[in-house]
Design a protein around this motif. Structure first.
Motif, PDB file in Angstrom:
ATOM      1  N   LEU A   1     -10.317  10.715   6.381  1.00 25.23           N
ATOM      2  CA  LEU A   1      -9.063   9.972   6.246  1.00 25.23           C
ATOM      3  C   LEU A   1      -8.300  10.386   4.998  1.00 25.23           C
ATOM      4  CD1 LEU A   1      -9.611   6.141   6.984  1.00 25.23           C
ATOM      5  CD2 LEU A   1      -8.088   7.702   8.200  1.00 25.23           C
ATOM      6  N   ILE A   2      -6.984  10.365   5.113  1.00 30.98           N
ATOM      7  CA  ILE A   2      -6.095  10.506   3.960  1.00 30.98           C
ATOM      8  C   ILE A   2      -4.883   9.614   4.229  1.00 30.98           C
ATOM      9  CG2 ILE A   2      -4.917  12.529   4.951  1.00 30.98           C
ATOM     10  CD1 ILE A   2      -4.459  13.499   2.071  1.00 30.98           C
ATOM     11  N   ALA A   3      -4.302   9.069   3.182  1.00 34.46           N
ATOM     12  CA  ALA A   3      -3.110   8.232   3.332  1.00 34.46           C
ATOM     13  C   ALA A   3      -1.908   8.924   2.696  1.00 34.46           C
ATOM     14  CB  ALA A   3      -3.333   6.867   2.692  1.00 34.46           C
ATOM     15  N   ILE A   4      -0.748   8.786   3.349  1.00 31.48           N
ATOM     16  CA  ILE A   4       0.503   9.362   2.842  1.00 31.48           C
ATOM     17  C   ILE A   4       1.544   8.244   2.737  1.00 31.48           C
ATOM     18  CG2 ILE A   4       2.346  11.034   3.242  1.00 31.48           C
ATOM     19  CD1 ILE A   4       0.376  12.567   5.060  1.00 31.48           C
ATOM     20  N   THR A   5       2.102   8.076   1.556  1.00 32.28           N
ATOM     21  CA  THR A   5       3.118   7.043   1.342  1.00 32.28           C
ATOM     22  C   THR A   5       4.413   7.687   0.874  1.00 32.28           C
ATOM     23  OG1 THR A   5       1.468   5.354   0.777  1.00 32.28           O
ATOM     24  CG2 THR A   5       3.731   4.965   0.039  1.00 32.28           C
ATOM     25  N   ILE A   6       5.510   7.279   1.484  1.00 29.20           N
ATOM     26  CA  ILE A   6       6.821   7.815   1.119  1.00 29.20           C
ATOM     27  C   ILE A   6       7.672   6.730   0.469  1.00 29.20           C
ATOM     28  CG2 ILE A   6       8.955   8.849   1.986  1.00 29.20           C
ATOM     29  CD1 ILE A   6       7.292  10.053   4.250  1.00 29.20           C
ATOM     30  N   ASP A   7       8.168   7.026  -0.708  1.00 31.60           N
ATOM     31  CA  ASP A   7       9.106   6.132  -1.391  1.00 31.60           C
ATOM     32  C   ASP A   7      10.518   6.562  -0.990  1.00 31.60           C
ATOM     33  OD1 ASP A   7      10.708   4.699  -3.079  1.00 31.60           O
ATOM     34  OD2 ASP A   7       9.654   5.243  -4.925  1.00 31.60           O
ATOM     35  N   GLU A   8      11.143   5.737  -0.166  1.00 36.59           N
ATOM     36  CA  GLU A   8      12.477   6.087   0.322  1.00 36.59           C
ATOM     37  C   GLU A   8      13.553   5.913  -0.743  1.00 36.59           C
ATOM     38  OE1 GLU A   8       9.988   4.477   3.711  1.00 36.59           O
ATOM     39  OE2 GLU A   8      10.550   3.801   1.711  1.00 36.59           O
ATOM     40  N   GLY A   9      13.256   5.101  -1.750  1.00 44.35           N
ATOM     41  CA  GLY A   9      14.244   4.862  -2.802  1.00 44.35           C
ATOM     42  C   GLY A   9      15.176   3.728  -2.429  1.00 44.35           C
ATOM     43  N   ILE A  10      14.586   2.540  -2.190  1.00 43.10           N
ATOM     44  CA  ILE A  10      15.372   1.350  -1.834  1.00 43.10           C
ATOM     45  C   ILE A  10      15.136   0.313  -2.928  1.00 43.10           C
ATOM     46  CG2 ILE A  10      15.798  -0.441  -0.106  1.00 43.10           C
ATOM     47  CD1 ILE A  10      14.526   1.467   1.977  1.00 43.10           C
ATOM     48  N   GLU A  11      16.143   0.074  -3.734  1.00 44.79           N
ATOM     49  CA  GLU A  11      16.037  -0.808  -4.902  1.00 44.79           C
ATOM     50  C   GLU A  11      15.633  -2.227  -4.490  1.00 44.79           C
ATOM     51  OE1 GLU A  11      15.944  -1.523  -8.883  1.00 44.79           O
ATOM     52  OE2 GLU A  11      16.438   0.413  -7.977  1.00 44.79           O
ATOM     53  N   GLY A  12      14.693  -2.797  -5.231  1.00 45.49           N
ATOM     54  CA  GLY A  12      14.279  -4.177  -4.979  1.00 45.49           C
ATOM     55  C   GLY A  12      13.385  -4.363  -3.778  1.00 45.49           C
ATOM     56  N   TYR A  13      13.001  -3.279  -3.127  1.00 43.98           N
ATOM     57  CA  TYR A  13      12.176  -3.381  -1.915  1.00 43.98           C
ATOM     58  C   TYR A  13      10.984  -2.431  -1.938  1.00 43.98           C
ATOM     59  CZ  TYR A  13      10.771  -2.319   2.896  1.00 43.98           C
ATOM     60  OH  TYR A  13      10.042  -2.068   4.025  1.00 43.98           O
ATOM     61  N   ARG A  14      11.223  -1.168  -2.215  1.00 43.63           N
ATOM     62  CA  ARG A  14      10.199  -0.159  -1.962  1.00 43.63           C
ATOM     63  C   ARG A  14       9.088  -0.104  -2.995  1.00 43.63           C
ATOM     64  NH1 ARG A  14       7.248   0.668   0.726  1.00 43.63           N
ATOM     65  NH2 ARG A  14       6.585   2.522   1.830  1.00 43.63           N
TER      66      ARG A  14
ATOM     67  N   SER B   1       2.751   2.714   4.593  1.00 44.73           N
ATOM     68  CA  SER B   1       3.917   2.177   3.892  1.00 44.73           C
ATOM     69  C   SER B   1       3.547   1.034   2.953  1.00 44.73           C
ATOM     70  CB  SER B   1       4.941   1.663   4.910  1.00 44.73           C
ATOM     71  OG  SER B   1       4.426   0.506   5.581  1.00 44.73           O
ATOM     72  N   GLY B   2       2.413   0.391   3.236  1.00 47.14           N
ATOM     73  CA  GLY B   2       2.035  -0.811   2.495  1.00 47.14           C
ATOM     74  C   GLY B   2       2.338  -2.066   3.283  1.00 47.14           C
ATOM     75  N   GLY B   3       3.073  -1.908   4.414  1.00 45.40           N
ATOM     76  CA  GLY B   3       3.361  -3.027   5.296  1.00 45.40           C
ATOM     77  C   GLY B   3       2.148  -3.382   6.149  1.00 45.40           C
ATOM     78  N   LYS B   4       2.251  -4.490   6.865  1.00 48.61           N
ATOM     79  CA  LYS B   4       1.100  -5.018   7.617  1.00 48.61           C
ATOM     80  C   LYS B   4       0.579  -4.043   8.673  1.00 48.61           C
ATOM     81  CE  LYS B   4       4.037  -7.581  10.892  1.00 48.61           C
ATOM     82  NZ  LYS B   4       5.219  -6.785  10.557  1.00 48.61           N
ATOM     83  N   ASP B   5       1.464  -3.345   9.366  1.00 50.71           N
ATOM     84  CA  ASP B   5       1.050  -2.460  10.460  1.00 50.71           C
ATOM     85  C   ASP B   5       0.208  -1.296   9.941  1.00 50.71           C
ATOM     86  OD1 ASP B   5       2.837  -3.809  12.517  1.00 50.71           O
ATOM     87  OD2 ASP B   5       4.336  -3.117  11.093  1.00 50.71           O
TER      88      ASP B   5
END
Length: 310
Positions: free
Chosen positions: A80-93, A57-61
């Motif tokens: 290894l591979i990384a998967i990131t999901i953009d949930e669509g949250i304005e001003g945050y994601r 996610s890009g967060g600390k965990d």
């Protein structure tokens, strides 16, 4: 002056209330990393030759998970591979997605970025703006994220999906499912999932025994690039309420999360024996082909309703 209980150096950056241990920066990083790797070995989360998809996610965990698993990648133990999901949250994601990409690029890890809107037609903000919706943000987000990550992991040939669930998360999950009487969910909580269908990729939680505070300290000590902002929807959830309750308890009872986790792990075999279902031959969703107990999987059912399809 406080001295590191492992090497005698100063300054000390953490005092672990649960054990009384005081550690300098180098010893804290080393001991935390070893604790995670020891948990991976003890719980047999990873085998040589695994391809692990990190839900980044890009967060600390999730950044910490990627950082530690990268050491196994460098030793050619895993891919290894990384998967990131953009949930669509304005001003945050947006910032979190950028941070995730930066971490994956820095480590030379293949990285896929997708959005909820790509697959289900609406951003999370758009879903929540509809007053006719039936659920809260965390329900939609959780269902859609799990569907997407499992699908992409399978497309990429991943044998494991690693998530950033920490000690706080696990304690919250145990308490909230018990309070809600959700015994089925309790049988599934653990360091490694046991999928009821072969199309589900095994999920692992390398940080399950690491407190959230220590994860924050680890990424700062390692000078990792991290998105620290809290999701604006998280405080509305029941999990958020339970989390605040546990944090308040931990002030005067610093071992409460460890004892909750260890106690649950001891009684889980009995719960699973009594209430756990057997591996089933689930059908497939008639719309997306993913595993489903009914004609439509939960993600497609949600998608049908939020897009007001007939």
């Amino acid at each position: 002056m406080n001295l590191c209980t492992k090497c005698g150096a100063t300054p000390v950056i953490v005092k672990r209330k649960a054990s009384g241990q005081m550690l300098c920066k180098a010893c804290f990083i080393e001991s935390t990393t070893e604790k995670v790797l020891k948990g991976i070995r003890r719980n047999k989360l990873i085998e040589k030759g695994d391809k692990v998809a990190v839900a980044l996610s890009g967060g600390k965990d999730s950044v910490m998970v990627l950082d530690i698993l990268h050491s196994l990648y460098e030793r050619n133990i895993i891919d290894l591979i990384a998967i990131t999901i953009d949930e669509g949250i304005e001003g945050y994601r947006k910032h979190g997605v950028e941070i995730a990409a930066k971490n994956a690029q820095k480590l030379g890890i293949d990285h896929r970025i997708v959005s909820i809107k790509d697959y289900f037609g609406k951003t999370l903000d758009e879903i929540m703006a509809d007053e006719s919706r039936e659920h809260g943000a965390c329900t939609y987000c959780g269902v859609f994220r799990r569907w997407i990550i499992n699908k992409i992991a399978r497309e990429e040939g991943a044998t494991k999906i690693a998530t950033g669930h920490n000690l706080d998360d696990e304690t919250q999950a145990i308490l909230m499912n018990y309070l809600e009487g959700n015994i089925d969910n309790l049988t599934r909580i653990g360091a490694k999932s046991e999928p009821k269908n072969d199309k589900f990729t095994v999920k692992i939680k390398p940080l399950r025994e690491i407190p959230e505070k220590e994860i924050g300290l680890y990424v700062v000590a390692r000078e990792l690039d991290v998105h620290f902002d809290e999701c604006p929807y998280s405080r509305e959830s029941f999990r958020g309420e339970v989390g605040r309750f546990v944090k308040e308890l931990s002030v005067n009872h610093p071992t409460i999360m460890y004892s909750t986790l260890k106690g649950f792990d001891k009684i889980k075999p009995a719960i699973k024996k009594e209430f756990g279902g057997k591996k089933s031959s689930m059908g497939v969703c008639i719309k997306c082909g993913e595993p489903a107990s009914h004609d439509l999987c939960r993600a497609c059912l949600f998608s049908k309703k939020i897009n007001k399809e007939e």
